[in-house]
Design a protein around this motif. Sequence first.
Motif, short mmCIF file in Angstrom:
data_model
loop_
_atom_site.label_atom_id
_atom_site.label_comp_id
_atom_site.label_asym_id
_atom_site.label_seq_id
_atom_site.Cartn_x
_atom_site.Cartn_y
_atom_site.Cartn_z
N TYR A 184 15.96 -40.06 78.47
CA TYR A 184 15.93 -40.30 77.03
C TYR A 184 15.04 -39.33 76.26
O TYR A 184 15.26 -39.05 75.10
CB TYR A 184 15.48 -41.74 76.74
CG TYR A 184 14.03 -42.02 77.07
CD1 TYR A 184 13.04 -41.80 76.13
CD2 TYR A 184 13.66 -42.49 78.33
CE1 TYR A 184 11.71 -42.04 76.43
CE2 TYR A 184 12.34 -42.73 78.64
CZ TYR A 184 11.37 -42.50 77.68
OH TYR A 184 10.06 -42.74 77.98
N HIS A 185 14.02 -38.80 76.91
CA HIS A 185 13.05 -37.96 76.23
C HIS A 185 13.52 -36.53 76.03
O HIS A 185 13.01 -35.81 75.18
CB HIS A 185 11.72 -37.94 76.99
CG HIS A 185 11.90 -37.74 78.46
ND1 HIS A 185 12.30 -36.54 79.00
CD2 HIS A 185 11.79 -38.63 79.48
CE1 HIS A 185 12.40 -36.68 80.32
NE2 HIS A 185 12.10 -37.94 80.64
N GLY A 186 14.50 -36.09 76.80
CA GLY A 186 15.07 -34.77 76.64
C GLY A 186 14.30 -33.63 77.28
O GLY A 186 14.68 -32.47 77.12
N TYR A 187 13.21 -33.92 77.99
CA TYR A 187 12.38 -32.85 78.52
C TYR A 187 12.86 -32.26 79.86
O TYR A 187 12.28 -31.30 80.33
CB TYR A 187 10.93 -33.30 78.65
CG TYR A 187 10.21 -33.29 77.33
CD1 TYR A 187 9.74 -32.10 76.79
CD2 TYR A 187 10.03 -34.45 76.61
CE1 TYR A 187 9.10 -32.06 75.56
CE2 TYR A 187 9.38 -34.43 75.37
CZ TYR A 187 8.92 -33.24 74.86
OH TYR A 187 8.29 -33.21 73.65
N CYS A 188 13.86 -32.79 80.47
CA CYS A 188 14.35 -32.28 81.76
C CYS A 188 15.60 -31.44 81.53
O CYS A 188 16.70 -31.78 81.95
CB CYS A 188 14.61 -33.43 82.71
SG CYS A 188 13.15 -34.40 83.09
N ASN A 189 15.44 -30.32 80.86
CA ASN A 189 16.57 -29.47 80.49
C ASN A 189 17.27 -28.89 81.70
O ASN A 189 16.64 -28.48 82.67
CB ASN A 189 16.11 -28.34 79.58
CG ASN A 189 15.50 -28.84 78.30
OD1 ASN A 189 14.43 -28.42 77.92
ND2 ASN A 189 16.17 -29.74 77.62
N THR A 190 18.59 -28.85 81.61
CA THR A 190 19.41 -28.26 82.66
C THR A 190 20.20 -27.05 82.17
O THR A 190 20.69 -26.28 82.96
CB THR A 190 20.38 -29.30 83.25
OG1 THR A 190 21.20 -29.80 82.19
CG2 THR A 190 19.62 -30.44 83.92
N ASP A 191 20.34 -26.91 80.85
CA ASP A 191 21.04 -25.76 80.27
C ASP A 191 20.41 -25.49 78.90
O ASP A 191 20.55 -26.29 77.98
CB ASP A 191 22.53 -26.05 80.12
CG ASP A 191 23.32 -24.85 79.63
OD1 ASP A 191 22.72 -23.88 79.13
OD2 ASP A 191 24.57 -24.90 79.72
N LEU A 192 19.74 -24.36 78.79
CA LEU A 192 19.02 -24.03 77.56
C LEU A 192 19.91 -23.40 76.49
O LEU A 192 19.42 -23.05 75.43
CB LEU A 192 17.86 -23.08 77.88
CG LEU A 192 16.85 -23.60 78.90
CD1 LEU A 192 15.81 -22.53 79.21
CD2 LEU A 192 16.18 -24.87 78.41
N THR A 193 21.21 -23.29 76.77
CA THR A 193 22.10 -22.63 75.82
C THR A 193 22.97 -23.58 75.01
O THR A 193 23.75 -23.13 74.17
CB THR A 193 23.01 -21.61 76.53
OG1 THR A 193 23.88 -22.31 77.43
CG2 THR A 193 22.19 -20.57 77.28
N THR A 194 22.85 -24.88 75.24
CA THR A 194 23.67 -25.83 74.48
C THR A 194 22.93 -27.15 74.33
O THR A 194 21.96 -27.42 75.04
CB THR A 194 25.05 -26.03 75.13
OG1 THR A 194 25.90 -26.74 74.21
CG2 THR A 194 24.96 -26.79 76.45
N THR A 195 23.41 -27.96 73.42
CA THR A 195 22.80 -29.26 73.21
C THR A 195 23.38 -30.30 74.17
O THR A 195 24.49 -30.13 74.70
CB THR A 195 23.04 -29.76 71.77
OG1 THR A 195 24.45 -29.81 71.53
CG2 THR A 195 22.37 -28.87 70.74
N ASP A 196 22.63 -31.36 74.37
CA ASP A 196 23.12 -32.50 75.13
C ASP A 196 24.06 -33.27 74.20
O ASP A 196 23.67 -33.64 73.09
CB ASP A 196 21.94 -33.39 75.54
CG ASP A 196 22.36 -34.55 76.43
OD1 ASP A 196 23.37 -35.21 76.10
OD2 ASP A 196 21.69 -34.79 77.43
#
Length: 132
Positions: free
Chosen positions: A103-115
């Motif tokens: 929920y917090h969004g801090y575990c990014n898996t792709d820095l080129t697009t939004t969740d």
Amino acid sequence: RVAKGEELFAASAFTRQASPTTWAGVVIYQLMTDRFNNGNPANDFINIMKDQREAMMANNYTTMPDWRHGGDLQGIRDRLGYLVDLGVQVLWITPVLMNDGGYHGYCNTDLTTTDPSFGSPEELRDLVAEAH
């Protein structure tokens, strides 16, 4: 990925904003995107963690505080007037990039697009334009 991000930024027609010479007296408001306001309920269950999905299917809400609650970019846009009324000058949001479903969004898996649970890249661009 950084080069791709720079390429997308250059194509966006946005300009980089200069930082103030001092932050003293600037009203900064930090918000957790998922907890702030749900502007688009249709995206609430797109990228939720497996344990949340399983618990919801079993009607087990004991771990609900750790779940996604639905806040998104549209929800922030819907409340920009409220933030202006508070005197907010700088808005600091938690990450909305593609992530592992937290929920917090801090575990990014792709820095080129939004969740997609938070909204599309276009919605992020619209929020930035509207907030400025």
